[in-house]
Design a protein around this motif. Sequence first.
Motif, PDB file in Angstrom:
ATOM      1  N   THR A  22     -19.858 -16.181 -28.811  1.00 34.08           N
ATOM      2  CA  THR A  22     -19.873 -16.950 -30.056  1.00 34.08           C
ATOM      3  C   THR A  22     -20.878 -16.383 -31.044  1.00 34.08           C
ATOM      4  OG1 THR A  22     -19.181 -18.962 -28.929  1.00 34.08           O
ATOM      5  CG2 THR A  22     -20.324 -19.238 -31.014  1.00 34.08           C
ATOM      6  N   LYS A  23     -22.091 -16.146 -30.580  1.00 34.55           N
ATOM      7  CA  LYS A  23     -23.128 -15.604 -31.458  1.00 34.55           C
ATOM      8  C   LYS A  23     -22.766 -14.207 -31.949  1.00 34.55           C
ATOM      9  CE  LYS A  23     -28.026 -14.683 -31.937  1.00 34.55           C
ATOM     10  NZ  LYS A  23     -27.752 -14.269 -33.280  1.00 34.55           N
ATOM     11  N   THR A  24     -22.233 -13.385 -31.071  1.00 31.77           N
ATOM     12  CA  THR A  24     -21.871 -12.018 -31.443  1.00 31.77           C
ATOM     13  C   THR A  24     -20.751 -12.004 -32.476  1.00 31.77           C
ATOM     14  OG1 THR A  24     -22.527 -11.269 -29.243  1.00 31.77           O
ATOM     15  CG2 THR A  24     -21.167  -9.776 -30.538  1.00 31.77           C
ATOM     16  N   MET A  25     -19.746 -12.862 -32.318  1.00 33.57           N
ATOM     17  CA  MET A  25     -18.644 -12.905 -33.275  1.00 33.57           C
ATOM     18  C   MET A  25     -19.144 -13.302 -34.669  1.00 33.57           C
ATOM     19  SD  MET A  25     -15.737 -11.944 -32.026  1.00 33.57           S
ATOM     20  CE  MET A  25     -14.343 -12.730 -32.773  1.00 33.57           C
ATOM     21  N   VAL A  26     -20.041 -14.250 -34.732  1.00 32.37           N
ATOM     22  CA  VAL A  26     -20.607 -14.656 -36.021  1.00 32.37           C
ATOM     23  C   VAL A  26     -21.456 -13.521 -36.597  1.00 32.37           C
ATOM     24  CG1 VAL A  26     -22.189 -16.266 -37.150  1.00 32.37           C
ATOM     25  CG2 VAL A  26     -20.523 -17.121 -35.498  1.00 32.37           C
ATOM     26  N   ASP A  27     -22.269 -12.892 -35.766  1.00 33.33           N
ATOM     27  CA  ASP A  27     -23.135 -11.803 -36.223  1.00 33.33           C
ATOM     28  C   ASP A  27     -22.344 -10.582 -36.693  1.00 33.33           C
ATOM     29  OD1 ASP A  27     -25.312 -13.358 -35.646  1.00 33.33           O
ATOM     30  OD2 ASP A  27     -25.827 -12.318 -33.780  1.00 33.33           O
ATOM     31  N   ILE A  28     -21.184 -10.360 -36.127  1.00 30.47           N
ATOM     32  CA  ILE A  28     -20.344  -9.227 -36.529  1.00 30.47           C
ATOM     33  C   ILE A  28     -19.719  -9.473 -37.903  1.00 30.47           C
ATOM     34  CG2 ILE A  28     -18.118  -8.116 -36.067  1.00 30.47           C
ATOM     35  CD1 ILE A  28     -18.802  -8.221 -33.103  1.00 30.47           C
ATOM     36  N   HIS A  29     -19.223 -10.674 -38.135  1.00 30.41           N
ATOM     37  CA  HIS A  29     -18.407 -10.925 -39.321  1.00 30.41           C
ATOM     38  C   HIS A  29     -19.190 -11.298 -40.574  1.00 30.41           C
ATOM     39  CE1 HIS A  29     -15.480 -11.087 -36.033  1.00 30.41           C
ATOM     40  NE2 HIS A  29     -14.687 -10.533 -36.935  1.00 30.41           N
ATOM     41  N   GLU A  30     -20.368 -11.861 -40.431  1.00 29.59           N
ATOM     42  CA  GLU A  30     -21.156 -12.227 -41.617  1.00 29.59           C
ATOM     43  C   GLU A  30     -21.543 -11.023 -42.481  1.00 29.59           C
ATOM     44  OE1 GLU A  30     -24.407 -14.680 -40.347  1.00 29.59           O
ATOM     45  OE2 GLU A  30     -23.193 -16.493 -40.387  1.00 29.59           O
ATOM     46  N   PRO A  31     -22.013  -9.910 -41.907  1.00 28.91           N
ATOM     47  CA  PRO A  31     -22.352  -8.762 -42.769  1.00 28.91           C
ATOM     48  C   PRO A  31     -21.129  -8.152 -43.459  1.00 28.91           C
ATOM     49  CG  PRO A  31     -23.346  -8.501 -40.595  1.00 28.91           C
ATOM     50  CD  PRO A  31     -22.432  -9.678 -40.522  1.00 28.91           C
ATOM     51  N   ILE A  32     -19.988  -8.171 -42.803  1.00 36.18           N
ATOM     52  CA  ILE A  32     -18.771  -7.642 -43.418  1.00 36.18           C
ATOM     53  C   ILE A  32     -18.398  -8.495 -44.628  1.00 36.18           C
ATOM     54  CG2 ILE A  32     -16.313  -7.163 -43.072  1.00 36.18           C
ATOM     55  CD1 ILE A  32     -16.992  -6.699 -40.082  1.00 36.18           C
ATOM     56  N   GLU A  59     -15.429  -1.790 -44.328  1.00 34.40           N
ATOM     57  CA  GLU A  59     -14.256  -1.364 -43.561  1.00 34.40           C
ATOM     58  C   GLU A  59     -14.668  -0.673 -42.261  1.00 34.40           C
ATOM     59  OE1 GLU A  59      -9.988   0.790 -44.337  1.00 34.40           O
ATOM     60  OE2 GLU A  59     -11.688   1.422 -45.574  1.00 34.40           O
ATOM     61  N   ASN A  60     -15.687   0.163 -42.318  1.00 38.58           N
ATOM     62  CA  ASN A  60     -16.165   0.828 -41.099  1.00 38.58           C
ATOM     63  C   ASN A  60     -16.723  -0.177 -40.096  1.00 38.58           C
ATOM     64  OD1 ASN A  60     -15.436   3.376 -41.991  1.00 38.58           O
ATOM     65  ND2 ASN A  60     -17.441   3.779 -42.898  1.00 38.58           N
ATOM     66  N   ASP A  61     -17.468  -1.177 -40.586  1.00 33.39           N
ATOM     67  CA  ASP A  61     -17.982  -2.223 -39.695  1.00 33.39           C
ATOM     68  C   ASP A  61     -16.838  -2.989 -39.050  1.00 33.39           C
ATOM     69  OD1 ASP A  61     -20.523  -1.444 -40.363  1.00 33.39           O
ATOM     70  OD2 ASP A  61     -20.936  -3.164 -41.668  1.00 33.39           O
ATOM     71  N   TRP A  62     -15.788  -3.263 -39.838  1.00 36.00           N
ATOM     72  CA  TRP A  62     -14.612  -3.966 -39.320  1.00 36.00           C
ATOM     73  C   TRP A  62     -13.956  -3.141 -38.203  1.00 36.00           C
ATOM     74  CZ3 TRP A  62     -12.401  -8.540 -39.153  1.00 36.00           C
ATOM     75  CH2 TRP A  62     -11.065  -8.640 -38.769  1.00 36.00           C
ATOM     76  N   LYS A  63     -13.790  -1.856 -38.448  1.00 34.28           N
ATOM     77  CA  LYS A  63     -13.147  -0.992 -37.458  1.00 34.28           C
ATOM     78  C   LYS A  63     -14.024  -0.812 -36.218  1.00 34.28           C
ATOM     79  CE  LYS A  63     -10.292   1.606 -40.676  1.00 34.28           C
ATOM     80  NZ  LYS A  63     -10.047   2.896 -41.338  1.00 34.28           N
ATOM     81  N   ASP A  64     -15.330  -0.743 -36.413  1.00 32.69           N
ATOM     82  CA  ASP A  64     -16.239  -0.549 -35.277  1.00 32.69           C
ATOM     83  C   ASP A  64     -16.216  -1.733 -34.307  1.00 32.69           C
ATOM     84  OD1 ASP A  64     -16.997   1.906 -36.253  1.00 32.69           O
ATOM     85  OD2 ASP A  64     -18.887   1.186 -37.123  1.00 32.69           O
ATOM     86  N   SER A  65     -15.940  -2.910 -34.804  1.00 36.25           N
ATOM     87  CA  SER A  65     -15.939  -4.096 -33.946  1.00 36.25           C
ATOM     88  C   SER A  65     -14.537  -4.486 -33.481  1.00 36.25           C
ATOM     89  CB  SER A  65     -16.590  -5.270 -34.690  1.00 36.25           C
ATOM     90  OG  SER A  65     -15.853  -5.585 -35.851  1.00 36.25           O
ATOM     91  N   ALA A  66     -13.564  -3.614 -33.691  1.00 39.68           N
ATOM     92  CA  ALA A  66     -12.166  -3.953 -33.378  1.00 39.68           C
ATOM     93  C   ALA A  66     -11.947  -4.220 -31.891  1.00 39.68           C
ATOM     94  CB  ALA A  66     -11.243  -2.847 -33.862  1.00 39.68           C
ATOM     95  N   HIS A  67     -12.540  -3.435 -31.028  1.00 42.33           N
ATOM     96  CA  HIS A  67     -12.309  -3.615 -29.590  1.00 42.33           C
ATOM     97  C   HIS A  67     -12.917  -4.924 -29.086  1.00 42.33           C
ATOM     98  CE1 HIS A  67     -10.461   0.256 -29.110  1.00 42.33           C
ATOM     99  NE2 HIS A  67     -11.501   0.858 -29.673  1.00 42.33           N
ATOM    100  N   PHE A  68     -14.129  -5.223 -29.511  1.00 41.96           N
ATOM    101  CA  PHE A  68     -14.756  -6.473 -29.097  1.00 41.96           C
ATOM    102  C   PHE A  68     -13.972  -7.665 -29.626  1.00 41.96           C
ATOM    103  CE2 PHE A  68     -17.732  -9.995 -29.645  1.00 41.96           C
ATOM    104  CZ  PHE A  68     -18.271 -10.072 -28.368  1.00 41.96           C
ATOM    105  N   ARG A  69     -13.600  -7.619 -30.908  1.00 39.57           N
ATOM    106  CA  ARG A  69     -12.853  -8.712 -31.523  1.00 39.57           C
ATOM    107  C   ARG A  69     -11.491  -8.883 -30.847  1.00 39.57           C
ATOM    108  NH1 ARG A  69     -13.763  -7.376 -36.139  1.00 39.57           N
ATOM    109  NH2 ARG A  69     -12.236  -5.711 -36.260  1.00 39.57           N
TER     110      ARG A  69
END
Length: 126
Positions: A22-32, A59-69
């Motif tokens: 939960t924390k990681t998903m929020v931390d990933i998407h807020e900066p994007i 866009e790079n941040d979005w792609k970098d977190s694709a596997h985790f998401r």
Amino acid sequence: MKRSWIGFILLLILLLGCLLVTKTMVDIHEPIESKLLQSAEVAMDGDWNRAEELFSHAENDWKDSAHFRGCFADHNPAEEIDAAFSLLQITCAAKDSVAFAGGCRSLARQVAAVGEAHELVWWNLF
């Protein structure tokens, strides 16, 4: 009694794992989301170099977190966001500030919704 403790420990591990996701998903998407909103503002001001840079980082941040998401989130919104990034690349290349800014703001809201879907709030329980 031994089984009860093992079960309790397994449930505790599961709870901690869920909280971490939960924390990681929020931390990933807020900066994007933040970078997309900044890109929209900068594009409206006419600074296309900075707008393209911020958009590219988002866009790079979005792609970098694709596997985790992909392990934890619904794939339909993620695919729609991928398509929106592709469309905005064309709008950015055309330097259409109004369309680009509107698209960035819309995309930022979609990205935020993916992160918010995993927040630990009572309305996500139903």
